[in-house]
Design a protein around this motif. Structure first.
Motif, short mmCIF file in Angstrom:
data_model
loop_
_atom_site.label_atom_id
_atom_site.label_comp_id
_atom_site.label_asym_id
_atom_site.label_seq_id
_atom_site.Cartn_x
_atom_site.Cartn_y
_atom_site.Cartn_z
N TRP A 148 36.54 41.34 48.90
CA TRP A 148 36.60 40.12 48.11
C TRP A 148 37.32 40.38 46.80
O TRP A 148 37.28 41.48 46.26
CB TRP A 148 35.19 39.61 47.81
CG TRP A 148 34.50 38.94 48.94
CD1 TRP A 148 33.72 39.53 49.90
CD2 TRP A 148 34.50 37.55 49.24
NE1 TRP A 148 33.24 38.60 50.78
CE2 TRP A 148 33.71 37.37 50.40
CE3 TRP A 148 35.10 36.43 48.67
CZ2 TRP A 148 33.49 36.12 50.97
CZ3 TRP A 148 34.89 35.19 49.23
CH2 TRP A 148 34.09 35.03 50.37
N PHE A 149 37.93 39.33 46.26
CA PHE A 149 38.55 39.42 44.94
C PHE A 149 38.58 38.04 44.31
O PHE A 149 38.51 37.01 44.99
CB PHE A 149 39.97 39.99 45.03
CG PHE A 149 40.90 39.22 45.95
CD1 PHE A 149 41.66 38.15 45.47
CD2 PHE A 149 41.00 39.55 47.29
CE1 PHE A 149 42.49 37.44 46.31
CE2 PHE A 149 41.84 38.83 48.14
CZ PHE A 149 42.59 37.78 47.65
N ALA A 150 38.65 38.02 42.98
CA ALA A 150 38.88 36.79 42.23
C ALA A 150 40.33 36.82 41.78
O ALA A 150 40.87 37.89 41.46
CB ALA A 150 37.95 36.70 41.02
N MET A 151 40.98 35.65 41.72
CA MET A 151 42.40 35.66 41.40
C MET A 151 42.83 34.41 40.64
O MET A 151 42.49 33.29 41.01
CB MET A 151 43.23 35.78 42.68
CG MET A 151 44.71 36.02 42.44
SD MET A 151 45.58 36.29 44.01
CE MET A 151 47.23 36.67 43.39
N THR A 152 43.56 34.62 39.56
CA THR A 152 44.25 33.58 38.83
C THR A 152 45.37 34.25 38.04
O THR A 152 45.31 35.45 37.75
CB THR A 152 43.31 32.80 37.89
OG1 THR A 152 44.02 31.69 37.31
CG2 THR A 152 42.76 33.67 36.78
N LYS A 153 46.42 33.50 37.73
CA LYS A 153 47.57 34.02 36.98
C LYS A 153 48.14 35.28 37.62
O LYS A 153 48.57 36.20 36.94
CB LYS A 153 47.18 34.29 35.54
CG LYS A 153 46.80 33.04 34.76
CD LYS A 153 46.47 33.35 33.32
CE LYS A 153 46.10 32.08 32.57
NZ LYS A 153 45.73 32.36 31.15
N ASN A 154 48.06 35.35 38.96
CA ASN A 154 48.65 36.47 39.71
C ASN A 154 47.91 37.80 39.50
O ASN A 154 48.45 38.87 39.77
CB ASN A 154 50.13 36.65 39.35
CG ASN A 154 50.98 36.97 40.55
OD1 ASN A 154 50.62 36.66 41.68
ND2 ASN A 154 52.11 37.60 40.33
N THR A 160 32.47 42.69 44.05
CA THR A 160 31.65 43.59 44.87
C THR A 160 30.31 42.96 45.23
O THR A 160 29.95 41.89 44.73
CB THR A 160 31.42 44.91 44.14
OG1 THR A 160 30.77 44.63 42.88
CG2 THR A 160 32.74 45.61 43.86
N LEU A 161 29.59 43.62 46.10
CA LEU A 161 28.23 43.23 46.50
C LEU A 161 28.17 41.85 47.13
O LEU A 161 27.23 41.09 46.91
CB LEU A 161 27.28 43.30 45.29
CG LEU A 161 27.19 44.66 44.57
CD1 LEU A 161 26.27 44.56 43.37
CD2 LEU A 161 26.73 45.73 45.52
N VAL A 162 29.20 41.51 47.90
CA VAL A 162 29.22 40.23 48.59
C VAL A 162 28.99 40.41 50.09
O VAL A 162 28.23 39.68 50.71
CB VAL A 162 30.56 39.48 48.36
CG1 VAL A 162 30.50 38.12 49.02
CG2 VAL A 162 30.85 39.35 46.88
#
Length: 225
Positions: A148-154, A160-162
């Motif tokens: 998993w990751f969060a993403m904005t502005k490239n 973690t822990l998902v």
């Protein structure tokens, strides 16, 4: 258009230039019909949306009364899809058909049948030549290569822990500038993206494998109020 590998696609998405999108916006501005504007969830009128076929990339098919989306590796020939300035041209993205301009809102997504996706929110007028997460007008949580990751502005930030739940939630607080990934079973906030929300935003989804099913019309869970 041939589908690149997952690793190659991540490199492409991470390296894509925001400047190119801005230039494209100057050439072809996206004019989005107004539609309903949700301002509050306190009265029992909860955000309810369907996926908007007008925005769907030619590799995406909608099903279950436009609440689900499935990725077709080959997809349709773009020339066979009705021309529409609201449609995403380069990336497998689709928006929800409602705009949010105020209030706190919550929806869930069944993700168990996909191994590569993004979900969150984006400005209704976001450049249709870009992918969600690669500019400053979209805020998403993604899953690829079992991470998993969060993403904005490239910029990608590991989340973690998902694990891989069957269903996750998205909480959007317009005034607070918050887009959060929620453990739908607890419920609890897993990760938060801070956003400067000024213009109306829509639920946003990117999909490169399998299918997603959206669930809207939901009250913000008691534990998140």
């Amino acid at each position: 258009m041939a589908a690149p590998s997952a690793a190659a696609r991540l490199r492409l998405l991470a390296g894509r230039s925001v400047a190119s999108c801005l230039a494209a916006r100057q050439r072809r501005a996206v004019r989005v019909p107004a539609g309903r504007s949700f301002v509050s969830t306190s009265s029992g009128s909860y955000l309810q949306f369907r996926l908007d076929e007008r925005t769907a990339h030619s590799s995406l098919d909608l099903f279950k009364k436009d609440t689900g989306v499935i990725y077709r590796m080959l997809g349709l020939d773009p020339s066979h899809v009705p021309k529409n300035p609201e449609r995403f041209r380069d990336w497998a993205v689709v928006f929800g058909d409602e705009q949010i301009s105020a209030g706190r809102h919550y929806w869930e997504v069944t993700v168990k049948k996909s191994q590569e996706f993004r979900l969150g929110a984006a400005e209704a007028t976001m450049c249709r030549d870009d992918c969600v997460g690669t500019n400053g007008s979209s805020w998403v949580f993604g899953y690829a290569q079992r991470k998993w990751f969060a993403m904005t502005k490239n910029k990608m930030v590991p989340v973690t822990l998902v694990g891989k739940p069957e269903r996750v939630g998205i909480l959007l607080d317009f005034e607070a500038g918050v887009v959060a990934l929620v453990d739908a079973e607890k419920p609890r906030i897993i990760h938060t993206i801070r956003a400067q929300l000024k213009d109306p935003v829509c639920p946003a989804f990117g999909l490169w494998n399998g299918e997603l099913l959206t669930h809207s019309g939901l009250e913000v869970p008691e534990g998140l109020k």
